[in-house]
Design a protein around this motif. Sequence first.
Motif, mmCIF file in Angstrom:
data_model
loop_
_atom_site.group_PDB
_atom_site.id
_atom_site.type_symbol
_atom_site.label_atom_id
_atom_site.label_comp_id
_atom_site.label_asym_id
_atom_site.label_seq_id
_atom_site.Cartn_x
_atom_site.Cartn_y
_atom_site.Cartn_z
ATOM 1 N N MET A 92 0.838 -1.187 0.000
ATOM 2 C CA MET A 92 0.000 0.000 0.000
ATOM 3 C C MET A 92 0.875 1.239 0.000
ATOM 4 O O MET A 92 1.881 1.306 0.716
ATOM 5 C CB MET A 92 -0.888 0.002 1.242
ATOM 6 N N ILE A 93 0.508 2.212 -0.815
ATOM 7 C CA ILE A 93 1.177 3.510 -0.816
ATOM 8 C C ILE A 93 0.234 4.490 -0.125
ATOM 9 O O ILE A 93 -0.848 4.778 -0.639
ATOM 10 C CB ILE A 93 1.486 3.985 -2.249
ATOM 11 N N PRO A 94 0.621 5.000 1.040
ATOM 12 C CA PRO A 94 -0.273 5.945 1.727
ATOM 13 C C PRO A 94 -0.512 7.196 0.883
ATOM 14 O O PRO A 94 0.361 7.632 0.130
ATOM 15 C CB PRO A 94 0.492 6.279 3.017
ATOM 16 N N HIS A 95 -1.707 7.743 1.024
ATOM 17 C CA HIS A 95 -2.100 8.930 0.263
ATOM 18 C C HIS A 95 -1.113 10.079 0.475
ATOM 19 O O HIS A 95 -0.759 10.408 1.603
ATOM 20 C CB HIS A 95 -3.499 9.371 0.697
ATOM 21 N N GLY A 96 -0.676 10.660 -0.630
ATOM 22 C CA GLY A 96 0.177 11.844 -0.585
ATOM 23 C C GLY A 96 1.613 11.585 -0.191
ATOM 24 O O GLY A 96 2.363 12.536 0.061
ATOM 25 N N ARG A 97 2.048 10.300 -0.144
ATOM 26 C CA ARG A 97 3.419 10.004 0.240
ATOM 27 C C ARG A 97 4.196 9.550 -0.983
ATOM 28 O O ARG A 97 3.902 8.503 -1.556
ATOM 29 C CB ARG A 97 3.465 8.912 1.312
ATOM 30 N N PRO A 98 5.219 10.311 -1.421
ATOM 31 C CA PRO A 98 6.064 9.858 -2.532
ATOM 32 C C PRO A 98 6.812 8.581 -2.142
ATOM 33 O O PRO A 98 7.113 8.351 -0.966
ATOM 34 C CB PRO A 98 7.035 11.020 -2.744
ATOM 35 N N THR A 99 7.090 7.755 -3.137
ATOM 36 C CA THR A 99 7.750 6.471 -2.891
ATOM 37 C C THR A 99 8.994 6.322 -3.756
ATOM 38 O O THR A 99 9.115 6.960 -4.802
ATOM 39 C CB THR A 99 6.793 5.309 -3.176
ATOM 40 N N LEU A 100 9.879 5.450 -3.321
ATOM 41 C CA LEU A 100 11.115 5.161 -4.059
ATOM 42 C C LEU A 100 11.326 3.654 -4.094
ATOM 43 O O LEU A 100 11.060 2.961 -3.109
ATOM 44 C CB LEU A 100 12.322 5.801 -3.367
ATOM 45 N N ASP A 101 11.825 3.162 -5.225
ATOM 46 C CA ASP A 101 12.306 1.790 -5.250
ATOM 47 C C ASP A 101 13.797 1.824 -4.927
ATOM 48 O O ASP A 101 14.357 2.893 -4.644
ATOM 49 C CB ASP A 101 12.016 1.128 -6.605
ATOM 50 N N LEU A 102 14.469 0.689 -4.943
ATOM 51 C CA LEU A 102 15.888 0.659 -4.560
ATOM 52 C C LEU A 102 16.758 1.512 -5.471
ATOM 53 O O LEU A 102 17.719 2.134 -5.019
ATOM 54 C CB LEU A 102 16.405 -0.780 -4.543
ATOM 55 N N THR A 103 16.408 1.570 -6.756
ATOM 56 C CA THR A 103 17.176 2.422 -7.666
ATOM 57 C C THR A 103 17.061 3.875 -7.247
ATOM 58 O O THR A 103 18.055 4.614 -7.218
ATOM 59 C CB THR A 103 16.674 2.242 -9.117
ATOM 60 N N GLY A 104 15.840 4.296 -6.883
ATOM 61 C CA GLY A 104 15.630 5.664 -6.419
ATOM 62 C C GLY A 104 16.345 5.943 -5.112
ATOM 63 O O GLY A 104 16.876 7.036 -4.895
ATOM 64 N N VAL A 105 16.377 4.949 -4.213
ATOM 65 C CA VAL A 105 17.081 5.115 -2.940
ATOM 66 C C VAL A 105 18.572 5.324 -3.193
ATOM 67 O O VAL A 105 19.204 6.219 -2.612
ATOM 68 C CB VAL A 105 16.845 3.879 -2.027
ATOM 69 N N ALA A 106 19.144 4.517 -4.089
ATOM 70 C CA ALA A 106 20.575 4.653 -4.405
ATOM 71 C C ALA A 106 20.860 6.016 -5.024
ATOM 72 O O ALA A 106 21.876 6.656 -4.701
ATOM 73 C CB ALA A 106 21.008 3.533 -5.350
ATOM 74 N N GLU A 107 19.961 6.487 -5.904
ATOM 75 C CA GLU A 107 20.149 7.814 -6.511
ATOM 76 C C GLU A 107 20.127 8.906 -5.450
ATOM 77 O O GLU A 107 20.933 9.839 -5.492
ATOM 78 C CB GLU A 107 19.058 8.070 -7.556
ATOM 79 N N ARG A 108 19.198 8.790 -4.491
ATOM 80 C CA ARG A 108 19.146 9.788 -3.406
ATOM 81 C C ARG A 108 20.434 9.765 -2.590
ATOM 82 O O ARG A 108 20.866 10.786 -2.078
ATOM 83 C CB ARG A 108 17.951 9.525 -2.484
ATOM 84 N N ALA A 109 21.032 8.587 -2.451
ATOM 85 C CA ALA A 109 22.275 8.474 -1.685
ATOM 86 C C ALA A 109 23.488 8.898 -2.507
ATOM 87 O O ALA A 109 24.587 9.042 -1.964
ATOM 88 C CB ALA A 109 22.455 7.041 -1.197
ATOM 89 N N GLY A 110 23.295 9.087 -3.814
ATOM 90 C CA GLY A 110 24.383 9.536 -4.682
ATOM 91 C C GLY A 110 25.358 8.446 -5.072
ATOM 92 O O GLY A 110 26.532 8.726 -5.360
ATOM 93 N N VAL A 111 24.892 7.185 -5.087
ATOM 94 C CA VAL A 111 25.757 6.074 -5.488
ATOM 95 C C VAL A 111 25.011 5.219 -6.501
ATOM 96 O O VAL A 111 23.801 5.350 -6.672
ATOM 97 C CB VAL A 111 26.188 5.217 -4.274
ATOM 98 N N SER A 112 25.766 4.324 -7.151
ATOM 99 C CA SER A 112 25.117 3.407 -8.089
ATOM 100 C C SER A 112 24.367 2.332 -7.301
ATOM 101 O O SER A 112 24.626 2.112 -6.117
ATOM 102 C CB SER A 112 26.156 2.748 -8.994
ATOM 103 N N LEU A 113 23.464 1.652 -7.985
ATOM 104 C CA LEU A 113 22.675 0.619 -7.332
ATOM 105 C C LEU A 113 23.567 -0.518 -6.835
ATOM 106 O O LEU A 113 23.385 -1.030 -5.726
ATOM 107 C CB LEU A 113 21.604 0.073 -8.286
ATOM 108 N N SER A 114 24.565 -0.914 -7.635
ATOM 109 C CA SER A 114 25.455 -2.000 -7.206
ATOM 110 C C SER A 114 26.266 -1.587 -5.978
ATOM 111 O O SER A 114 26.461 -2.379 -5.053
ATOM 112 C CB SER A 114 26.375 -2.435 -8.348
ATOM 113 N N THR A 115 26.746 -0.331 -5.947
ATOM 114 C CA THR A 115 27.484 0.151 -4.770
ATOM 115 C C THR A 115 26.560 0.186 -3.562
ATOM 116 O O THR A 115 26.949 -0.187 -2.450
ATOM 117 C CB THR A 115 28.064 1.553 -5.038
ATOM 118 N N TRP A 116 25.325 0.641 -3.760
ATOM 119 C CA TRP A 116 24.354 0.693 -2.663
ATOM 120 C C TRP A 116 24.139 -0.698 -2.072
ATOM 121 O O TRP A 116 24.172 -0.876 -0.859
ATOM 122 C CB TRP A 116 23.029 1.267 -3.168
ATOM 123 N N ARG A 117 23.941 -1.668 -2.954
ATOM 124 C CA ARG A 117 23.684 -3.027 -2.464
ATOM 125 C C ARG A 117 24.899 -3.588 -1.716
ATOM 126 O O ARG A 117 24.745 -4.277 -0.719
ATOM 127 C CB ARG A 117 23.332 -3.937 -3.642
#
Length: 197
Positions: free
Chosen positions: A1-26
Amino acid sequence: MIPHGRPTLDLTGVAERAGVSLSTWRRQHHDAFATAVQPLPGSARPLLYDAAQVEAHLAGKPLPLLPAESHPEDLLTDAEVGQVAGLSASTVRSDAVNGLIEPGIERHGRRWWTRAQAEARASRPTQYKGRTPGAKDKQPRTVRPNPHLADVAVQLAEAATGRLAPVTAAELAERFEVSVRTAERLLSQARALLAQA
């Protein structure tokens, strides 16, 4: 469930927010992240995370709580809609294709429906395609005889006396423009008809 009005991120988006590649994040960050931040309930393929909680984790701040109350505009997966409406997830997808429920919106590569749409589907009676359970009309269904059956029976009788060449399924299939399997069934029915005579 995605709560109303809450933006969401998948793992790729999380890695982008952290400023690293997905493989580095993992490799370097995911274990600590998965311990601190839980995916949104019901999310799978892909796992989704609340963007505000991700930002707080990356900033080293306490995670904000998700809304405790449900909202009509919460986004639900097909399985969650099924739980609300008393249907299977496959029925929800089929209903969306057949116009019995809104088609939903696409987010993160999958379909989502609002809680209001799920509750509206729950209030509509189920449409049965077959005989309703408990129905009293137990009469067998009538089967119409094949219109070519009598003709084929006559041909078989003529072939048995030697006046015609043997009748084959391939010949009947071509003559009546049906499949060979249908022609074989027709031959079998015609033989049964002759045996009864």
